[in-house]
Design an enzyme around this catalytic site. Sequence first.
Site, PDB file in Angstrom:
ATOM      1  N   GLY A  71       0.601  -1.329   0.009  1.00  0.00           N
ATOM      2  CA  GLY A  71       0.022   0.017   0.025  1.00  0.00           C
ATOM      3  C   GLY A  71       0.955   1.184   0.213  1.00  0.00           C
ATOM      4  O   GLY A  71       0.718   2.179  -0.738  1.00  0.00           O
ATOM      5  N   THR A  72       2.021   1.186   0.995  1.00  0.00           N
ATOM      6  CA  THR A  72       2.749   2.483   0.817  1.00  0.00           C
ATOM      7  C   THR A  72       3.478   2.679  -0.643  1.00  0.00           C
ATOM      8  O   THR A  72       3.426   3.969  -0.971  1.00  0.00           O
ATOM      9  CB  THR A  72       3.835   2.208   1.744  1.00  0.00           C
ATOM     10  OG1 THR A  72       3.318   1.957   3.089  1.00  0.00           O
ATOM     11  CG2 THR A  72       4.957   3.380   1.996  1.00  0.00           C
ATOM     12  N   ASN A 154      -7.824   3.837   8.796  1.00  0.00           N
ATOM     13  CA  ASN A 154      -7.295   2.627   9.561  1.00  0.00           C
ATOM     14  C   ASN A 154      -7.684   2.554  10.979  1.00  0.00           C
ATOM     15  O   ASN A 154      -7.629   1.480  11.805  1.00  0.00           O
ATOM     16  CB  ASN A 154      -5.951   2.456   9.133  1.00  0.00           C
ATOM     17  CG  ASN A 154      -5.074   3.573   9.387  1.00  0.00           C
ATOM     18  OD1 ASN A 154      -5.380   4.745   8.729  1.00  0.00           O
ATOM     19  ND2 ASN A 154      -4.061   3.970  10.249  1.00  0.00           N
ATOM     20  N   SER A 202      -3.636  -3.157  -0.513  1.00  0.00           N
ATOM     21  CA  SER A 202      -2.279  -3.876  -0.047  1.00  0.00           C
ATOM     22  C   SER A 202      -3.084  -5.509   0.314  1.00  0.00           C
ATOM     23  O   SER A 202      -3.948  -5.599   0.936  1.00  0.00           O
ATOM     24  CB  SER A 202      -1.923  -3.220   0.957  1.00  0.00           C
ATOM     25  OG  SER A 202      -0.803  -3.934   1.837  1.00  0.00           O
ATOM     26  N   HIS A 204      -1.832  -7.770   2.272  1.00  0.00           N
ATOM     27  CA  HIS A 204      -1.710  -8.349   3.739  1.00  0.00           C
ATOM     28  C   HIS A 204      -2.845  -7.963   4.590  1.00  0.00           C
ATOM     29  O   HIS A 204      -3.064  -8.469   5.711  1.00  0.00           O
ATOM     30  CB  HIS A 204      -0.198  -8.123   4.442  1.00  0.00           C
ATOM     31  CG  HIS A 204      -0.063  -6.596   4.794  1.00  0.00           C
ATOM     32  ND1 HIS A 204      -0.388  -6.305   6.082  1.00  0.00           N
ATOM     33  CD2 HIS A 204       0.467  -5.638   4.341  1.00  0.00           C
ATOM     34  CE1 HIS A 204       0.169  -4.986   6.454  1.00  0.00           C
ATOM     35  NE2 HIS A 204       0.363  -4.694   5.011  1.00  0.00           N
ATOM     36  N   THR A 240      11.592  -7.029 -11.463  1.00  0.00           N
ATOM     37  CA  THR A 240      11.158  -8.323 -11.456  1.00  0.00           C
ATOM     38  C   THR A 240       9.851  -8.400 -10.662  1.00  0.00           C
ATOM     39  O   THR A 240       9.968  -8.185  -9.448  1.00  0.00           O
ATOM     40  CB  THR A 240      12.110  -9.472 -11.287  1.00  0.00           C
ATOM     41  OG1 THR A 240      13.380  -9.004 -12.236  1.00  0.00           O
ATOM     42  CG2 THR A 240      11.546 -10.840 -11.746  1.00  0.00           C
ATOM     43  N   CYS A 330       4.706   6.324  19.492  1.00  0.00           N
ATOM     44  CA  CYS A 330       5.619   6.972  20.340  1.00  0.00           C
ATOM     45  C   CYS A 330       6.615   7.834  19.950  1.00  0.00           C
ATOM     46  O   CYS A 330       7.542   7.454  19.201  1.00  0.00           O
ATOM     47  CB  CYS A 330       6.102   5.615  21.228  1.00  0.00           C
ATOM     48  SG  CYS A 330       6.707   5.990  22.619  1.00  0.00           S
TER      49      CYS A 330
END
Length: 391
Positions: A71-72, A154, A202, A204, A240, A330
């Site tokens: 996705g990034t 998200n 994405s 995952h 590739t 953080c």
Amino acid sequence: MRIIYLDHNATTPPLPEVVEAVRQALEIDWANPSSIHRPGQAARARVELAREEVAALLGAQGRDVVFTSGGTEADGLAIAGTLAARPGRRVIATSRIEHAAVRERVEAIEAAGAAEIAWLPIDRAGRVDVAAAAALLEARGAEIALLSVMWANNETGVIQPVPELGAICRAAGVLLHVDAVQAAGKVRIDFGGLPIDLLSVSAHKLNGPKGVGALLVRAGLRLGKQSIGGAQERGRRGGTENVPGIVGFGVAARAAAERLADPGAAAALAERRDRFERAVRERVPDAIVIGAEAPRVPNTASLAFPRLEAEALLLLLSERGVCAAAGAACASGSLEPSPVLLAMGVPAEAAHGAVRFSLGPATTVEELDVAAGIVAESVAVLRRSTIPAPR
Ligand code: PLP
């Protein structure tokens, strides 16, 4: 210890059929899909089948799909690729609730002096203000290369007004990029039927492998290439192909499309999520459900516990087997409240204690009931141990 995994927005477990397809791609179809010989062509066939499967999940054509490393990269290609292809337009319109893949990317572009950001306001329900976006496009439409907005957030699961934004973008000649990483597989997406030019996904996040995703690109759209090298992906992304990842993505996309075809499944998941929220609020009455006034994807619950540090709660939950996440990063030793929640006007005091619970299709009512009990007990433990602020 029993693990109750409520962090599907971070990542999802690969389906057994995905694992098997990836294994086969590594073991059998390991040749280079650009090679002319038979093994190469077998690998090519696997990639092209996956392309069709990903396209089918999203209401797109196979030729719209550009495979990326996730996705990034898809977000970055959409933004930087559009800017490169539209040199006369130096403004990007986006919002502060975007994922870092968009937000930090546009900030970096602005810091480098390559474009200016026009921030779209967010209403208290967590949605981009369409009237404000229309006013911006009317005033500065000719300068804006691209409007980038996510389909679903998200942290909160809130669904953005994509069709409305698409309509005003089309009227103003502005391209629309939609980060659909948290929406694909959870809600129906009709790329072909909506005024969207670019859409990121994405694998995952929908039970596929990590490190593979796609950018859908509307036919005929010009896009500056970011990964420069070979002519793979119709010249749009050199390198590739990640054949095992792409094959696994295709299998996951097919399974997600089958799940979405069951009209009751999403409603049943939303009902389980709502029941979890009610169960927590019954025991912790001051807990706030963030984003509940807006349409949301069915799997996400964002709960803020005022006067609590989300990180402390997450650690305690983790010790008791419940996996969740905080909408905060953080930074330099202090937990900064999430920019998403602050943009929605959630007070910092509540935003500090915001925890995201994200369900999967297989999450059961029983798991959620147990988790709600553990959440309530953990909040009580932390509140007992918190030293009251001096008056
Ligand atoms: N966009 C959104 C909305 C996300 O939630 C994520 C991941 O959390 C990404 C983009 C980045 O995707 P990837 O992890 O595939 O790079």
